[in-house]
Write a protein that holds these residues in place. Structure first.
Motif, PDB file in Angstrom:
ATOM      1  N   GLY A   1      91.157  29.241  20.755  1.00 15.25           N
ATOM      2  CA  GLY A   1      92.056  29.942  19.851  1.00 15.25           C
ATOM      3  C   GLY A   1      93.444  29.382  20.093  1.00 15.25           C
ATOM      4  O   GLY A   1      93.649  28.616  21.044  1.00 15.25           O
TER       5      GLY A   1
ATOM      6  N   GLY B   1      93.999  32.914  14.373  1.00 16.16           N
ATOM      7  CA  GLY B   1      95.027  31.927  14.080  1.00 16.16           C
ATOM      8  C   GLY B   1      94.445  30.525  13.954  1.00 16.16           C
ATOM      9  O   GLY B   1      94.600  29.862  12.932  1.00 16.16           O
ATOM     10  N   LEU B   2      93.744  30.110  14.992  1.00 15.65           N
ATOM     11  CA  LEU B   2      93.316  28.709  15.050  1.00 15.65           C
ATOM     12  C   LEU B   2      92.454  28.300  13.864  1.00 15.65           C
ATOM     13  O   LEU B   2      92.530  27.173  13.381  1.00 15.65           O
ATOM     14  CB  LEU B   2      92.552  28.470  16.356  1.00 15.65           C
ATOM     15  CG  LEU B   2      92.167  27.023  16.622  1.00 15.65           C
ATOM     16  CD1 LEU B   2      93.404  26.159  16.762  1.00 15.65           C
ATOM     17  CD2 LEU B   2      91.339  26.911  17.895  1.00 15.65           C
ATOM     18  N   THR B   3      91.604  29.192  13.413  1.00 15.73           N
ATOM     19  CA  THR B   3      90.739  28.829  12.288  1.00 15.73           C
ATOM     20  C   THR B   3      91.402  29.176  10.949  1.00 15.73           C
ATOM     21  O   THR B   3      90.735  29.241   9.927  1.00 15.73           O
ATOM     22  CB  THR B   3      89.363  29.495  12.417  1.00 15.73           C
ATOM     23  OG1 THR B   3      89.557  30.873  12.742  1.00 15.73           O
ATOM     24  CG2 THR B   3      88.543  28.845  13.504  1.00 15.73           C
TER      25      THR B   3
ATOM     26  N   TYR C   1      80.293  33.077  11.157  1.00  9.06           N
ATOM     27  CA  TYR C   1      81.413  33.240  12.069  1.00  9.06           C
ATOM     28  C   TYR C   1      82.304  32.028  11.824  1.00  9.06           C
ATOM     29  O   TYR C   1      81.802  30.903  11.758  1.00  9.06           O
ATOM     30  CB  TYR C   1      80.909  33.280  13.521  1.00  9.06           C
ATOM     31  CG  TYR C   1      82.006  33.634  14.493  1.00  9.06           C
ATOM     32  CD1 TYR C   1      82.502  34.935  14.544  1.00  9.06           C
ATOM     33  CD2 TYR C   1      82.563  32.672  15.323  1.00  9.06           C
ATOM     34  CE1 TYR C   1      83.536  35.258  15.410  1.00  9.06           C
ATOM     35  CE2 TYR C   1      83.589  32.992  16.196  1.00  9.06           C
ATOM     36  CZ  TYR C   1      84.075  34.289  16.237  1.00  9.06           C
ATOM     37  OH  TYR C   1      85.101  34.602  17.099  1.00  9.06           O
TER      38      TYR C   1
ATOM     39  N   GLY D   1      92.294  35.535  22.997  1.00 10.99           N
ATOM     40  CA  GLY D   1      92.822  36.104  21.758  1.00 10.99           C
ATOM     41  C   GLY D   1      91.976  37.281  21.306  1.00 10.99           C
ATOM     42  O   GLY D   1      90.956  37.609  21.919  1.00 10.99           O
TER      43      GLY D   1
HETATM   44  C1  TPP Z   1      81.270  28.842  19.255  1.00 14.05           C
HETATM   45  C2  TPP Z   1      82.490  28.764  18.438  1.00 14.05           C
HETATM   46  N1  TPP Z   1      82.569  29.474  17.310  1.00 14.05           N
HETATM   47  C3  TPP Z   1      83.670  29.420  16.543  1.00 14.05           C
HETATM   48  C4  TPP Z   1      84.725  28.633  16.897  1.00 14.05           C
HETATM   49  C5  TPP Z   1      85.934  28.553  16.004  1.00 14.05           C
HETATM   50  N2  TPP Z   1      87.058  29.336  16.502  1.00 14.05           N
HETATM   51  C6  TPP Z   1      87.947  28.799  17.311  1.00 14.05           C
HETATM   52  S1  TPP Z   1      89.173  29.882  17.752  1.00 14.05           S
HETATM   53  C7  TPP Z   1      88.487  31.092  16.789  1.00 14.05           C
HETATM   54  C8  TPP Z   1      89.123  32.439  16.666  1.00 14.05           C
HETATM   55  C9  TPP Z   1      90.549  32.417  17.021  1.00 14.05           C
HETATM   56  O1  TPP Z   1      91.055  33.727  16.980  1.00 14.05           O
HETATM   57  P1  TPP Z   1      91.699  34.416  18.237  1.00 14.05           P
HETATM   58  O2  TPP Z   1      90.764  34.492  19.368  1.00 14.05           O
HETATM   59  O3  TPP Z   1      92.234  35.701  17.750  1.00 14.05           O
HETATM   60  O4  TPP Z   1      92.844  33.405  18.698  1.00 14.05           O
HETATM   61  P2  TPP Z   1      94.185  33.016  17.995  1.00 14.05           P
HETATM   62  O5  TPP Z   1      93.960  31.682  17.395  1.00 14.05           O
HETATM   63  O6  TPP Z   1      94.496  34.063  16.992  1.00 14.05           O
HETATM   64  O7  TPP Z   1      95.158  32.972  19.114  1.00 14.05           O
HETATM   65  C10 TPP Z   1      87.334  30.643  16.171  1.00 14.05           C
HETATM   66  C11 TPP Z   1      86.556  31.470  15.272  1.00 14.05           C
HETATM   67  C12 TPP Z   1      84.597  27.892  18.085  1.00 14.05           C
HETATM   68  N3  TPP Z   1      85.554  27.095  18.537  1.00 14.05           N
HETATM   69  N4  TPP Z   1      83.491  27.985  18.821  1.00 14.05           N
END
Ligand code: TPP
Ligand code: TPP
Ligand code: SF4
Ligand code: SF4
Ligand code: MG
Ligand code: MG
Lengths: 614, 348, 614, 348
Positions: D61, D136-138, A262, D103
């Protein structure tokens, strides 16, 4: 060439600019050219925190540091000799790290009132004398680039974007780097937009020529190639090395590799890289969460693949229950934790070593797992193989610790011969192993204490396993008190019994009374500090752990041979805790938890204090 | 294991007995799980799949003891995670027939996320949800399928959360195969299992299962000869949805124009009666069907709600790998090439 | 009364039968009668593994052990003086625990060929002489009961079910227990079926009369009341005490209590019990999983409630990431871990102490939490209050460890005066605390180092908190290296600085050279072993930890005062590991991991060995 | 904080400015999150709720940075868990207006389980899912809403899993309020937020949000003046579902008789055209609506799909507590009674 050429043994350059300025690319290219020249190198990128900040702000600064030398070096350097600052924010964010006398090349075009005010400069540091102690080279990088590209059929914005190549050209001139490969690289990168490729090449050459002609640079430098073992090299980051190591483990074990992951900073790049290597029968699954990721990996292992999961601290916290299941199932599983600063979300882009406790102890019940740690970017390759070897041979979860520092940092890597890589061939069970043709899934191999790996599809070995306590040998559910005690001890003993290499001590003349013990990415800074001390005639010994559970069998003896043991860690003393408990050695724990690697200098002065007091 | 074929090449002579293990079955006497086990054991031989290529993966719960009693490969894993583990296995091992056994707590409470993702991915696994509308193993707390107001050990004055409708949830999660069966109707259960086994992709089967200790009689309306005919709507592909002892009830469109409702057959014209079609691409029909049951479970459709074809996750992934690996003959040489790729240099 | 009456100081009875035989109820009733009599008591139920096994099998055996004495006792006893075995399975499963000479009362009606064969008896042990060393009392309990109830308008099955009351009546006669309350209890329990109530009462009286008249029992026993501190008592299990402690914490803090829980053995009963106490503004939420449970509890804490989550090992493994968030948010949170045997699913109904490591170290990053452990069933009440006190005062997650042994075991509890319970009143922030009327959510209280608890709804204190590293005082996101180091150390220091009571040492004449250090539920067995040794003239000291992080400040001094420290644990030495590391004391770790509490006898002999060798 | 009322008692004079914090907004320039933030800040004052009674809870996110920019109470929690945290808060604090910002990865990937359970419980929280169909964030991995075959950093040859339809999933999870909006249409977004705020129970709002860095233009078809009219189906309660610049398209029943489809208005009779009704109890209608969009997002309904009333979890729980606590006057005395209950005895 009219300019004077001076020889240096080591140079540290930091490229710094806005996220959008292409500093990572610039640094990468410079590193590549430098590697071709045969210098030893070490690099360290520094990204902004997780969100792209507005241009020109302090949080938006991105930098890339590269150290290169004519000898083998261990770190990207504590303090840059040269700072390339593309804007006021980059100058402000990095100035504190520069020693007096360092060269500063600034892009004067960006030092506008507005930009200065934005980062809180009341007056222009290029003019107010505050940089008097440094060797300042003000260069209007943007306008020079735009001018140089006047004849190109590209937009002004596109022309401005090429300023990083101008800067690169200038630096390449300054340090006498070759530039063929950069030109080739640009051609390839912009293959679909040849005018952009040409413009970037022109900007690069303009930068070079600028160095050659301007008065601002009186001297040019050379750094001779380092004496390095012969062979083929490439520059590699820790994350890339982990990915390649896992691919190699698949090839050398002849097993499919299944990565359940992930995304999470700073581990995501392993997923990205591995997803490119499908041809090696490497499957990557971006799972719905970390628990699913490790679950799927374990499922794949059950089916006879090398199951791997990659993550960072918060992810390992979530995977604990499943790792505990893997302990009970006694199946191979590689868990890679690229540590970042915690607790909780912490500082995702910053490095730390504070997950050791969790790796060793972070599961319910007595759930022993093997714990390893890579000590440098290139070492990540070997340690990925080592993790796979132990997991496959001993059928156990192996937690391999890396961290943000070595994940993104890079160093030259002597490419191994494939045939020299460990042979990871495994033997699946194919025949019943018990009396009356029964299959006993928990009958152990007398040498490895591993249970048979009988994968579904094998006729006659149908059996059931699970997380409930199992009877010795049969694997049937058992609530028998003596059996539980036996199984708990056996699981612990079989991990403890895994043979791991003795720890080696670097104690050149054998006179040291103080031993510095480290693990993980502190290897470089500790090594550099020890060298510096020795160069000053002070004896100090260094030992570094790559196997943290089980510990090397000779460790107790090694520790007791010294009057004082110092353990520097980027946490509050987690290894020290283990060492003290296990060997009752009054080890000194030296800790900094700043999200940054140790500097060699701080370790040197800390160790000097210790040496004074033994 | 005998590989002698009967009735055609590749068929094995296995019987229910071959699927029994030496482990004493440890459900409470009278538990609905026994019937499901027996049905599974007698149904499996007809698939003609050798035992070693069948895997049962379960989570934790009474239902999740199932693998111990099946003489196949099996993993009794941890609570809620069986779909994730099965996904890893299915993706790397297309030669296996993989069955997930789970409970209403295991699948819908702690394991809800893995369930919906397995369904959307359409991983080639068969998910059997033993729904007893209670937590059996932990001795009687309410579950995400317990009715609102349910009085249990953890809700002495009644639960405050409305239940999931597992079929609706699965459909909302893009499931390609969704069915419902009842523990006690072995024939219908076997029919559904057969269809699930034949389905390429995730097959989701909700099995109403009586927990005679903590939620006895939860499905009596669907079992009791005096009530079941009026309550059960048997789904048969291509057949009009009439039910009742004399087919006196019929499923028709709801008066609002949306959803479905039950009317006396005598009061509707035959062409108003819905003809069941498992294969409609738009899940809206199956979803409408899933909303028919009343709070007392009257008007409960059983059988296959939906069965459509869509590429499987594992199939696509393996295809990508096969394509990429197609012209790799010497993996070690290829590895050497990979390691040596990018900017390399040589020190002599 | 024609029978002889003999005085005893202590008796241990074990009721054993099939799950359906009502042994828990029988034991409970006997305990209750005994408590009324003023004996000190200790009980230990032993349930079959998680699924109801078929009747008459070994895994289906359920038992209840009760010890009672005319002095204060510490354990339910190692070995029963009397075994009541309702069927062959119960006899077989329990015989090994009986000392020679013990009384065995068996229900001969169940010793049929089929039942004997079922549990692997080739011949009838009642007849083959294999029980010669015991004092056997064969009683046809079922038929006697059925006969006694001949006149009642109940089914045969219902009559048979009353056999446990017959047995209870017999035992009450044998040990001269009163029986009013049992009669009253039965009336209440079967209030809606008076004929069943009457039948059970009749069975009970028949059992009593049987004792009085039969030849099989020549002697009757009496155990005098114990000398116990005056006051009101009730018998209480650990889980019940935890629940009541949490209710009390709500009352004494005047806060709502919010329990987020997901059912898991052996913790579920806390959820069940708390769900009955809504009138105290206690909300219980059965969440979708353990992560949601702790998340909801944290959300409730954020809103100004006392957020609590209760679980066992696998659940804590899942909660780690959220606990780490709670560390960063610095909010009160009570996490109760009723430990069971691991790893993985392990043996859910069996006890263990192997989650200490996870409680201390099982989170990513440096994420210190307070760790406490209850040492007996009644102690659970105080420790729940203590956990709440620390969580509320210091705004920190507190992990309170219990285990399956004390969760289900019981002992008399001296009911406290409500006014004597600690005052847990908290003060929410209501006013800005910073310059210019700003609110600084991380400005600490100088004494407690806790940050203000400013709950939503408070005008003017709107603020944002989160899991990213926070700047000191302002709580703004900060990536500043020095700030991170400071915050990491501050979080550790503030936990370390929490004042906890000094550990007390039980060393009656101050001559002991060996200290036994324990934690958690080993308190009883260790205490009993020490007493036994002292009665034999051997000096040994006992200290017991209820605060495991931070440790009592005097602990180092205490440990160093003894030549040898022994740490018995139902794990592989987790506390020992901490003690060795922290104090560099070469503590001896004594471990049994059988899913069962230590017996006093084994500790006694182990300690005797140690004493010999100092 | 000014408590002066305008327009009626209890109303506050707050403006968008009052909801801005001193934190520099750190999304990429051009990110759709800005528009949503601005809309929220200008919409909130109309609720007349004092700032201190508003709480934003997010996961992790880009979208989840939202709380930092709202001068209310706020928690930037951990990945996926915001609905769980919000549930604990909502259950104990009925006086608060609680908004979850999440997100597509946060809500549907790691947080999927908490989301569906919050919806089924109908907890009184408003869930805003910023769907940019990417992580987005990752830095650009595909998400559970990315289209099949999506090429991203983690899927260099295309993703192999079919996406969720968040609206369908929410409906399958028994959601009582489900809506969709688009970042750039501030008016329509405000309308939806208003309806969400007014809803008693869980309100689920999917907001299409452009990530101009990693998935730029994902919703252009719904925004571009040249395409949007033909692509968007605005939902208005009580109005027939016609759309297009000249209302030339209409939503009618699918020919199969199940589900919905789009036909030229001119070719259908007016009474065939579906009249939108948010309040239909049976979710089958809203579900059918949710299936209308094509893979290219044409025929995407925006607005409120479903808005029905059902008891809230937190309301029921508080009612149980209130009932139980009704006649407790002295809690300490009551506690003493509780401790002294059961079999007690006295030693003198
Ligand atoms: C337990 C954990 N796993 C993974 C992450 C890394 N992480 C942070 S945000 C994210 C996904 C962001 O996608 P989204 O929810 O669509 O938000 P967006 O940035 O697109 O607004 C991930 C995988 C984390 N912070 N914590
Ligand atoms: C992580 C974890 N949490 C909780 C439990 C306890 N637990 C075991 S099974 C179960 C629920 C069982 O209910 P269900 O899935 O409906 O299965 P059933 O027993 O009814 O067949 C629970 C809560 C566990 N084993 N692991
Ligand atoms: S508790 Fe219920 S579900 Fe579990 S075995 Fe017993 S009857 Fe079956
Ligand atoms: S990465 Fe995408 S979603 Fe995140 S701030 Fe930038 S544009 Fe917005
Ligand atoms: Mg169930
Ligand atoms: Mg997204």
């Amino acid at each position: 060439m009219t300019k004077q050429v001076r020889q240096l043994d080591r140079v540290v350059i930091r490229f710094a600019g806005d996220s959008g300025d292409g500093m990572q690319l610039t640094g990468d290219r410079f590193t590549s050219e430098t590697a071709q020249l045969g210098n030893d190198i070490s690099t360290l990128p520094n990204f902004p925190a997780e969100i792209r900040a507005p241009a020109g702000t302090l949080p938006g600064v991105s930098s890339f540091q590269v150290a290169f030398a004519d000898y083998d070096i261990l770190t990207p350097g504590d303090a840059p000799n040269v700072l390339v600052a593309m804007n006021p924010a980059a100058l402000k964010a990095n100035l504190a790290d520069l020693p007096r006398g360092a060269d500063i090349i600034v892009n004067t075009d960006e030092f506008t009132k507005r930009n200065l005010a934005r980062v809180g400069y009341d007056s222009n540091p290029l003019e107010d004398g505050s940089l008097a102690g440094y060797s300042l080279h003000p260069v209007p990088l943007t306008s020079l680039t735009v001018n140089a590209l006047a004849g190109f059929d590209i937009s002004k914005k596109e022309a401005e974007r090429a300023k990083n190549m101008f800067a690169l050209g200038l630096l390449c001139w300054l340090y006498s780097r070759p530039h063929e490969s950069t030109i080739q690289f640009l051609r390839q990168k912009f293959a679909r937009r040849p005018e952009i490729a040409q413009a970037n090449i022109a900007a690069f050459q303009a930068g070079w020529n600028f160095g050659e002609t301007t008065e601002s640079f009186a001297v040019r430098y050379e750094v001779k190639p380092a004496q390095m073992p012969p062979g083929n090299y490439r520059n590699i980051t820790g994350n890339m090395a982990l990915a390649l190591g896992l691919v190699a483990a698949g090839v050398r074990s002849k097993l499919p590799v299944f990565l359940g992951a992930y995304p999470i900073t700073p581990a995501s790049d392993i997923l990205h890289e591995l997803s490119k290597h499908k041809k090696f029968n490497v499957t990557t699954m971006q799972a719905e969460d970390e628990i699913a990721a490790v679950g799927a990996a374990l499922g794949a292992s059950y089916g006879g693949a090398l199951g791997v999961t990659t993550t960072s601290g918060p992810g390992v916290a979530l995977k604990g229950e499943t790792i505990s299941l893997a302990v009970a199932l006694e199946l191979p599983l590689v868990v890679i934790d690229v540590q970042r600063a915690g607790p909780s979300t912490g500082m995702p882009t910053k490095t730390e070593q504070a997950d050791l406790n969790m790796a060793l102890f972070g599961r319910h019940g007595e759930a022993p797992a093997v714990v390893l740690a890579a000590c440098s970017p290139a070492d990540c390759f070997s340690m990925a193989l080592e993790a796979a070897r132990i997991a496959l041979t001993y059928r156990t979860p192996v937690i391999l610790l890396s961290d943000g520092y070595i994940a993104n940092g890079s160093e030259p890597w002597l490419l191994p011969d494939i045939a020299d890589l460990p042979d990871l061939t495994v033997t699946f069970a194919t025949e019943p192993n018990g009396p009356d043709g029964r299959f006993l899934p928990y009958l152990r191999d007398p040498v490895t204490l591993a249970r048979p790996w009988a994968v579904p599809g094998t006729p006659g070995l149908e059996h059931r396993i699970g997380g409930l306590e199992k009877a010795d040998k049969t694997g049937d559910i058992s609530y028998d008190p003596a059996n539980h005690d036996f199984m708990v001890r056996t699981r612990a003993a079989r991990i403890e019994a895994i043979p791991v290499p003795d720890v080696t001590v670097d104690d050149p003349d054998g006179t040291a009374r103080v031993l510095v013990l480290g693990w993980g990415s502190t290897y470089g800074p500790i090594g550099a500090a020890c060298r510096a001390l020795r160069q000053r005639g002070l004896a100090v010994a260094q030992a570094h752990l790559r196997h943290l559970n089980p510990l090397p069998k000779n460790l107790g003896q090694v520790l007791r041979a010294y009057d004082r043991v110092v353990i520097p860690e980027m946490n509050l003393g987690q290894l020290a805790h283990v060492i003290r408990s296990r060997y009752l050695v009054d080890a000194i724990s030296y800790n900094q938890v700043r999200g940054l690697p140790f500097t060699a200098a701080e370790l040197e002065s800390m160790l000097e204090e210790v040496l004074k007091n033994v | 294991m005998s590989e002698t074929s009967v009735g055609g090449p590749g068929r094995l002579t296995l019987s229910a007995k071959d699927f029994k293990t030496d482990q004493e079955v440890r459900w409470c006497p009278g538990c609905g799980d026994y019937a499901i086990l027996a049905t599974m054991q007698s149904f499996l031989p007809e698939l003609g799949i050798p035992k070693e290529r069948i895997v049962f993966i379960s989570g934790i719960g009474c239902s999740s003891r199932f693998p111990y009693y099946m003489d196949t490969y099996g993993v009794h894993s941890i609570h809620g995670r069986a779909p994730a583990i099965a996904t890893g296995l299915a993706t790397t091992r297309p030669d296996l027939s993989i069955w997930v056994v789970t409970g209403d707590g295991d699948a819908l409470s702690i394991g809800g996320n893995h369930l919906i993702h397995a369904l959307r991915r359409n991983v080639n696994i068969k998910i059997l949800l033993f729904n007893n509308r209670i937590y059996g193993l932990t001795k009687g707390q309410y579950s995400p399928t317990s009715e609102l107001g349910k009085i249990t050990k953890s809700t002495p004055v009644g639960s405050a959360d409305a239940p999931f409708n597992p079929v609706s949830l699965a459909l909302g999660a893009e499931a390609t195969f969704v069915a419902r069966a009842i523990d006690s109707d072995r024939k219908q259960l076997a029919t559904v299992l057969r269809a699930a086994a034949e389905h390429q992709g995730s097959a989701f089967v909700e099995i109403y299962q009586n927990c005679n200790i903590f939620n006895d009689g939860a499905f009596d309306i669907l079992k009791d000869p005096s009530s079941r005919d009026a309550a059960l709507i048997p789904l048969e592909h291509g057949r009009p949805l009439t039910f009742g002892r004399e087919n006196q009830s019929a499923v028709v469109r709801a008066p609002s124009g949306f959803g479905l409702t039950v009317r006396p057959t005598s009061e509707v014209s035959p062409d108003e009666i819905i003809v069941h079609d498992e294969t409609i691409a738009d899940p809206a029909y199956a979803f409408a069907l899933s909303r028919l049951p009343q709070a007392d479970l009257s008007h409960t459709p059983v059988g296959v709600f939906r069965r459509v074809s869509r590429p499987t996750y594992d199939g696509l992934v393996r295809e990508q790998i096969a394509t990429a690996a197609a012209d790799v003959t010497d993996r070690e040489a290829e590895l050497a090439k990979l390691l040596n790729s990018g900017d390399t240099w040589t020190i002599l």
